[in-house]
Design an enzyme around this catalytic site. Structure first.
Site, PDB file in Angstrom:
ATOM      1  N   ASP A  11      54.518 -14.456  20.450  1.00 51.91           N
ATOM      2  CA  ASP A  11      55.259 -14.823  21.666  1.00 51.91           C
ATOM      3  C   ASP A  11      56.316 -13.743  21.936  1.00 51.91           C
ATOM      4  OD1 ASP A  11      56.166 -17.878  23.115  1.00 51.91           O
ATOM      5  OD2 ASP A  11      57.348 -16.062  23.386  1.00 51.91           O
ATOM      6  N   ASP A 109      53.061 -14.770  28.214  1.00 51.46           N
ATOM      7  CA  ASP A 109      53.615 -13.954  27.122  1.00 51.46           C
ATOM      8  C   ASP A 109      53.269 -14.465  25.729  1.00 51.46           C
ATOM      9  OD1 ASP A 109      55.343 -16.144  26.783  1.00 51.46           O
ATOM     10  OD2 ASP A 109      56.979 -14.821  26.167  1.00 51.46           O
ATOM     11  N   GLU A 110      52.244 -15.289  25.610  1.00 50.96           N
ATOM     12  CA  GLU A 110      51.914 -15.773  24.263  1.00 50.96           C
ATOM     13  C   GLU A 110      50.412 -15.915  24.064  1.00 50.96           C
ATOM     14  OE1 GLU A 110      52.911 -19.946  23.480  1.00 50.96           O
ATOM     15  OE2 GLU A 110      53.277 -20.160  25.616  1.00 50.96           O
TER      16      GLU A 110
HETATM   17  P1  TTP Z   1      58.951 -18.226  27.133  1.00 53.68           P
HETATM   18  O1  TTP Z   1      58.136 -17.553  26.076  1.00 53.68           O
HETATM   19  O2  TTP Z   1      59.120 -19.702  27.025  1.00 53.68           O
HETATM   20  O3  TTP Z   1      60.428 -17.618  27.135  1.00 53.68           O
HETATM   21  P2  TTP Z   1      60.917 -16.126  26.917  1.00 53.68           P
HETATM   22  O4  TTP Z   1      59.800 -15.230  26.532  1.00 53.68           O
HETATM   23  O5  TTP Z   1      61.695 -15.699  28.106  1.00 53.68           O
HETATM   24  O6  TTP Z   1      61.954 -16.279  25.723  1.00 53.68           O
HETATM   25  P3  TTP Z   1      61.642 -16.557  24.175  1.00 53.68           P
HETATM   26  O7  TTP Z   1      62.198 -15.374  23.456  1.00 53.68           O
HETATM   27  O8  TTP Z   1      62.380 -17.809  23.860  1.00 53.68           O
HETATM   28  O9  TTP Z   1      60.166 -16.688  24.013  1.00 53.68           O
HETATM   29  O10 TTP Z   1      58.372 -17.925  28.550  1.00 53.68           O
HETATM   30  C1  TTP Z   1      57.823 -16.668  28.892  1.00 53.68           C
HETATM   31  C2  TTP Z   1      58.195 -16.286  30.303  1.00 53.68           C
HETATM   32  O11 TTP Z   1      57.738 -17.288  31.202  1.00 53.68           O
HETATM   33  C3  TTP Z   1      59.687 -16.163  30.527  1.00 53.68           C
HETATM   34  O12 TTP Z   1      60.171 -14.864  30.213  1.00 53.68           O
HETATM   35  C4  TTP Z   1      59.839 -16.506  31.977  1.00 53.68           C
HETATM   36  C5  TTP Z   1      58.688 -17.452  32.268  1.00 53.68           C
HETATM   37  N1  TTP Z   1      59.170 -18.843  32.347  1.00 53.68           N
HETATM   38  C6  TTP Z   1      59.530 -19.360  33.589  1.00 53.68           C
HETATM   39  O13 TTP Z   1      59.402 -18.675  34.614  1.00 53.68           O
HETATM   40  N2  TTP Z   1      60.018 -20.644  33.668  1.00 53.68           N
HETATM   41  C7  TTP Z   1      60.195 -21.432  32.555  1.00 53.68           C
HETATM   42  O14 TTP Z   1      60.659 -22.583  32.660  1.00 53.68           O
HETATM   43  C8  TTP Z   1      59.815 -20.885  31.278  1.00 53.68           C
HETATM   44  C9  TTP Z   1      59.997 -21.710  30.023  1.00 53.68           C
HETATM   45  C10 TTP Z   1      59.321 -19.603  31.231  1.00 53.68           C
HETATM   46 MG    MG Z   2      58.441 -15.775  25.040  1.00 51.88          MG
END
Ligand code: TTP
Ligand code: MG
Length: 396
Positions: A11, A109-110
């Site tokens: 992720d 992103d995962e």
């Molecule tokens: P995430 O992997 O949940 O968050 P992140 O990568 O920003 O942070 P982390 O280090 O905790 O993993 O989500 C990936 C992307 O998806 C995030 O950068 C932006 C988008 N996203 C949204 O647009 N709205 C949301 O509510 C969430 C959870 C994510």
């Molecule tokens: Mg993330």
């Protein structure tokens, strides 16, 4: 020792914000908040994500942007650039595919990787995890967090365990020890509602679930209860299913609009839907992709959000047909006399035009196709704002 799988969950860290920092090094060290326009605290959209600096001010995904502004007025607020994030996502997924043929992309992103049997190629699982992180950072400039375990649910929890830039390995047999003291919301599938329901039964930690029988939860919550008990006990035999992604293909395309004021006029909403679909359909035709699932997102006053979707028999990208289904979904939705705060439309189940095989029920209306083609040509020549269907010329 019993044979076990080697499942990785990768992720990206603060993904959208990290891409912005990569593209603009001036942002380094500053709190960065990606989301809709904060309008000096009057903005009505939400935060997509924030970097770790901004998280120190308790700014998180899905929070109203106005609240983010209150908590962190000196932050750098940036509108999301979906195209750029999508491009970086593709690059990351392509790197992951060099480590295993079994890569299942689960969001932008995962991804899960099944590396059973390959770990020895890379030394051991720790070396494997470190190599993946290194390759991702070398080739994209972005960091990620990796969880490694015997199954998907534990690998997913593990990747989140030491964010950012983390690597967490849960060795086979240590699943229950790893899970026991975590709050139940960490379990995959336990959202806010399930959490509240479980609290009512005095269940706060994963070990509180472990202490009780599967029967107990089955009686309380049926199938969900059984699933919960399995997750809590580290039991999850779901396979990693390789996404049949062509590396270049996006999974969905969407547009949304938050109203400046809550709206109760359904005609206004319908006009917005027409406009959102038009933007989506134009982008789809430009990217030469087609989709068959249409989803409408509706947020009402008070922030409750609903989605309604349908899948049709054929793949399409003509504005009029998508509009017709989006409007149908909107009209069937009972808003309980509440006002509308946000309207969004998404098209998913995407294929490329070149893979399109006309089905029995296909019949993209020729008239619509011609109108679309004419509009696309004018917009290409004179710019996006040069022409709109008559209905958009009225003030929204
Ligand atoms: P995430 O992997 O949940 O968050 P992140 O990568 O920003 O942070 P982390 O280090 O905790 O993993 O989500 C990936 C992307 O998806 C995030 O950068 C932006 C988008 N996203 C949204 O647009 N709205 C949301 O509510 C969430 C959870 C994510
Ligand atoms: Mg993330």
């Amino acid at each position: 020792m019993a044979k076990h799988r080697v499942i990785l969950h990768v992720d990206m860290d603060a993904f959208f914000a990290a891409v912005e920092e990569l593209d603009n090094p001036d942002l380094k060290g500053k709190p960065v908040i990606i989301g809709s326009d904060p309008k000096e605290g009057r903005g009505r959209g939400v935060v997509s994500t924030s970097n770790y600096e901004a998280r120190k001010y308790k700014v998180f995904s899905a929070m109203p942007i106005s609240k983010a502004w209150q908590l962190c007025p000196h932050g750098v607020f940036i509108r999301p650039n979906g195209k750029r994030y999508h491009e970086m996502s593709k690059r990351v997924m392509a790197i992951l595919k060099t480590f295993s043929p079994l890569v299942e992309q689960v969001s932008v992103d995962e991804a899960f990787l099944d590396c059973t049997g390959c770990e020895r190629l890379f030394g051991n699982v720790r070396e494997l995890g470190l190599m993946i992180k290194q390759k991702v950072v070398d080739e994209t400039g972005l960091t990620c967090s990796v969880g490694i375990a015997v199954n998907k649910s534990i690998a997913k929890i593990a990747s989140d365990y030491q964010k950012p830039d983390g690597l967490t390995i849960v060795p086979p047999g240590k699943e229950r020890v790893f899970l026991a003291d975590l709050p139940i919301k960490k379990l995959w599938g336990v959202g806010k509602k399930s959490q509240e329901a479980l609290h009512r039964y005095n269940i706060y930690l994963v070990k509180d679930v472990m202490d009780k029988s599967k029967d107990y939860f089955e009686k309380l919550f049926g199938k969900h209860g059984e699933h919960l008990w399995n997750m809590a006990n580290g039991i999850d035999d779901r396979p990693v299913i390789a996404s049949d992604f062509d590396d270049t293909l996006r999974k969905s395309i969407s547009e949304e609009r938050t109203f400046e004021y809550d709206v109760d006029d359904r005609d206004v909403c319908e006009k917005v839907i027409l406009k959102l679909v038009d933007d989506i359909a134009i982008a789809m035709r430009k990217e030469k992709i087609l989709g068959k699932t249409i989803t409408v997102k509706i947020r009402l006053e008070g922030f409750k959000t609903f989605t309604r979707g349908l899948t049709i028999d054929s793949h399409i990208h003509d504005s009029a047909t998508i509009q017709q289904y989006a409007l149908k979904l909107f009209r069937e939705f009972d808003n309980n006399n509440k006002k509308y705060r946000l309207i969004g439309v998404q098209v998913s189940n995407i294929i490329e035009e070149k893979d399109y095989r006309p089905g029995l029920f296909d019949g993209i209306d020729d008239k619509h196709k011609k109108i679309d083609e004419a509009l696309d040509e004018i917009k290409n020549k004179f710019g996006k704002k040069s022409i709109d269907r008559a209905i958009f010329l009225e003030k929204e």
